[in-house]
Design an enzyme around this catalytic site. Structure first.
Site, short mmCIF file in Angstrom:
data_model
loop_
_atom_site.label_atom_id
_atom_site.label_comp_id
_atom_site.label_asym_id
_atom_site.label_seq_id
_atom_site.Cartn_x
_atom_site.Cartn_y
_atom_site.Cartn_z
N ARG A 55 -3.62 -12.48 -4.24
CA ARG A 55 -3.65 -12.27 -2.79
C ARG A 55 -4.12 -10.85 -2.52
NH1 ARG A 55 1.13 -10.61 1.18
NH2 ARG A 55 -0.23 -10.46 2.97
N HIS A 58 -4.41 -6.56 7.08
CA HIS A 58 -3.24 -5.90 6.49
C HIS A 58 -3.29 -4.44 6.95
CE1 HIS A 58 -0.19 -6.20 2.99
NE2 HIS A 58 -0.01 -5.00 3.55
N GLU A 113 2.58 -9.19 8.17
CA GLU A 113 3.70 -8.47 8.78
C GLU A 113 3.36 -7.89 10.15
OE1 GLU A 113 5.24 -5.63 5.96
OE2 GLU A 113 5.54 -7.11 4.41
N ASN A 166 7.53 -12.28 3.28
CA ASN A 166 7.57 -11.06 2.47
C ASN A 166 9.02 -10.60 2.45
OD1 ASN A 166 4.84 -11.39 2.59
ND2 ASN A 166 4.42 -9.49 3.68
N TYR A 185 12.13 -8.37 0.75
CA TYR A 185 12.52 -7.25 -0.12
C TYR A 185 14.03 -7.03 -0.15
CZ TYR A 185 7.62 -6.16 -0.48
OH TYR A 185 6.28 -6.25 -0.75
N GLU A 187 5.17 -11.86 -0.63
CA GLU A 187 5.46 -10.54 -1.24
C GLU A 187 6.92 -10.53 -1.67
OE1 GLU A 187 4.59 -7.00 1.03
OE2 GLU A 187 2.66 -7.81 1.68
O1 IFM Z 1 3.46 -2.00 0.46
C1 IFM Z 1 4.00 -2.80 1.46
C2 IFM Z 1 3.02 -3.86 1.91
O2 IFM Z 1 1.83 -3.32 2.35
C3 IFM Z 1 3.61 -4.65 3.04
N1 IFM Z 1 4.91 -5.15 2.71
C4 IFM Z 1 5.86 -4.24 2.15
C5 IFM Z 1 5.26 -3.49 0.99
C6 IFM Z 1 6.28 -2.51 0.40
O3 IFM Z 1 6.70 -1.60 1.35
#
Ligand code: IFM
Length: 441
Positions: A77, A121, A166, A291, A293, A349
């Site tokens: 990606r 992006h 995002e 995405n 985290y 992500e």
């Molecule tokens: O690096 C970023 C990415 O560009 C978008 N999502 C979160 C990642 C980590 O912060």
């Protein structure tokens, strides 16, 4: 030990974005983006760094693709830089911009790796920012024109498209809090940008359907689905207020539930919605990208905006200071399945920043390996629970420019020496290779 068992057709990939890895910002007719300008402004990016060279993937993509082959991942990606294609955002197309992406796509396909392309992006052409950026409705139409040009140039070989990455970050970090480009600080600008980003998605989706190319189109969202910090009803209510702003401003219109009126009313915000917008935005898409985290904990706090704040979590943290909460991913997958009506989900992500230890040819990153193992175990659990999770893209393939954090945070499974640009697979690369091969412990 948690299971890492996945169906044979589960799609494995890694991810990057143009401004974070390409470099070559002044080559082959590329125009300026808001991140070129923002990173030149003193104090905006760690140590005054920028994406001028980044990981130099623009020149080193053959080496990177070789590493991807070694990984065994079926997909990559990456994003297209809008200012490479339209240096002024719209109008005169720069054919050399597409030449690079044609080479990249052909090289990926030649190695049996499917390109999954993000159209936006965060690197908006600066010329469009000067006309209002995402607060201007016209930017959504310029985006649709750019998307159409991409479908024409690459659609015979690219079958999977992500319209926007995002949009929350573009709207709220870029126009609301000023910590991302273009650096504005206004809640009403953020809300207006959010609507225009949603509209841009809807227009680009409609433009793709009009081509009849028959591939799939989705969007990648960084949802925030906090858990309440305590069992108190006030904290549960605080969660909903945060979810309205941070998730339902996007999932609401995208899945036909409309905008979160309680949030808009409380903040006195009026969105620039015109007749027909909501239908365009809610047109069915083929998949939803998540995405993920971390998962915050939310607490009622009358003194804070929206009357809610994130509480300290007690979980260990990554280098970014983000709490490590793998089970939060399962909760978010369930939430997204309900909200989206069960369309296919991809983790577009997931990954973590940690300090690596370079020892000769080896790069040790046990923190990242543990993070990945725990989150992949949750993905496996989600699939076995019957959630429609179809694939996983690790962020990131290679260390890169981490926006306002510059090069101080490394997310890659391939180490990049930012002086020599030499690449070295980290321990996490070998771990992920084994997960893909089905042999990971
Ligand atoms: O690096 C970023 C990415 O560009 C978008 N999502 C979160 C990642 C980590 O912060």
């Amino acid at each position: 030990m948690a299971r890492l068992v996945f169906p044979p057709d589960f799609l494995w990939g890694s991810a990057t974005a143009a401004y974070q890895v390409e470099g070559a910002t002044r080559e082959d007719g590329r125009g300026e983006s808001i991140w070129d300008v923002f990173s030149r402004r003193p104090g905006r990016v760690h140590a005054g760094e920028n994406g001028d060279i980044a990981a130099d993937q623009y020149h080193r993509y053959p080496e990177d693709i070789e590493l991807m082959r070694g990984l065994g991942a079926g997909a990559y990606r990456f994003s297209l830089a809008w200012p490479r294609v339209y240096p002024e955002g719209r109008g005169k197309l720069n054919p050399k911009g597409f030449d690079y992406y044609q080479r990249l796509v052909d090289a990926l396909l030649g190695s049996g790796i499917k390109p999954v392309v993000t159209l936006y992006h965060w690197d908006l052409p600066q010329a469009l920012e000067e006309k209002g950026g995402w607060t201007a409705r016209d930017t959504a139409y310029a985006f649709a024109d750019y998307a159409s040009a991409c479908y024409t140039a690459l659609g015979d070989r690219v079958r999977d498209w992500i319209t926007i990455n995002e949009p929350w970050c573009s709207a709220y970090l870029g126009y609301g809090r000023g910590v991302h480009a273009p650096g504005h600080r206004s809640e009403s600008m953020a809300a207006s940008a959010a609507h225009h980003l949603n509209l841009a998605h809807g227009l680009a989706l409609a433009a793709y359907r009009a081509t009849g190319q028959g591939g799939s189109v989705g969007i990648a969202l960084n949802l925030s689905t906090p858990r309440p910090a305590t069992a108190k009803p006030e904290d549960a209510a605080a969660v909903e207020r945060l979810v309205d702003r941070d998730s339902r401003m996007f999932t609401g219109p995208l899945f036909g539930h409309g905008y979160p009126e309680a949030y808009l009313k409380k903040e006195g915000l009026a969105l620039p919605v015109e007749p027909g917008d909501m239908e365009l935005i809610a047109a069915p898409m083929d998949f939803l990208g998540l995405n993920y985290y971390s998962e915050p904990a939310a607490v009622d706090d009358p003194s804070a905006p929206l009357g809610a704040t994130h509480a300290p979590s007690g979980y260990p943290e990554t280098g970014m200071g983000w709490p490590i909460v793998p089970q939060g991913l399962l909760r978010q997958l369930r939430w997204a399945t309900r909200e989206s009506g069960g369309i296919p989900l991809y983790i577009t992500e997931n990954g973590a920043a940690f300090e690596d230890r370079v020892q000769g040819e080896r790069v040790h990153d046990e923190g990242r390996v543990a993070y990945l193992r725990d989150h992949l175990a949750v993905c496996s659990e989600a699939v076995h629970e019957g959630l429609p999770l179809k694939g996983y893209f690790l962020w990131s393939f290679i260390d890169n420019f981490e926006w306002a954090w510059g090069y101080s945070q490394r997310f890659g499974i391939v180490h990049c020496d930012f002086t020599t640009l030499e690449r070295k697979p980290k321990d996490s690369y070998y771990f992920y290779r084994d997960v893909i091969a089905g042999t990971a412990e």
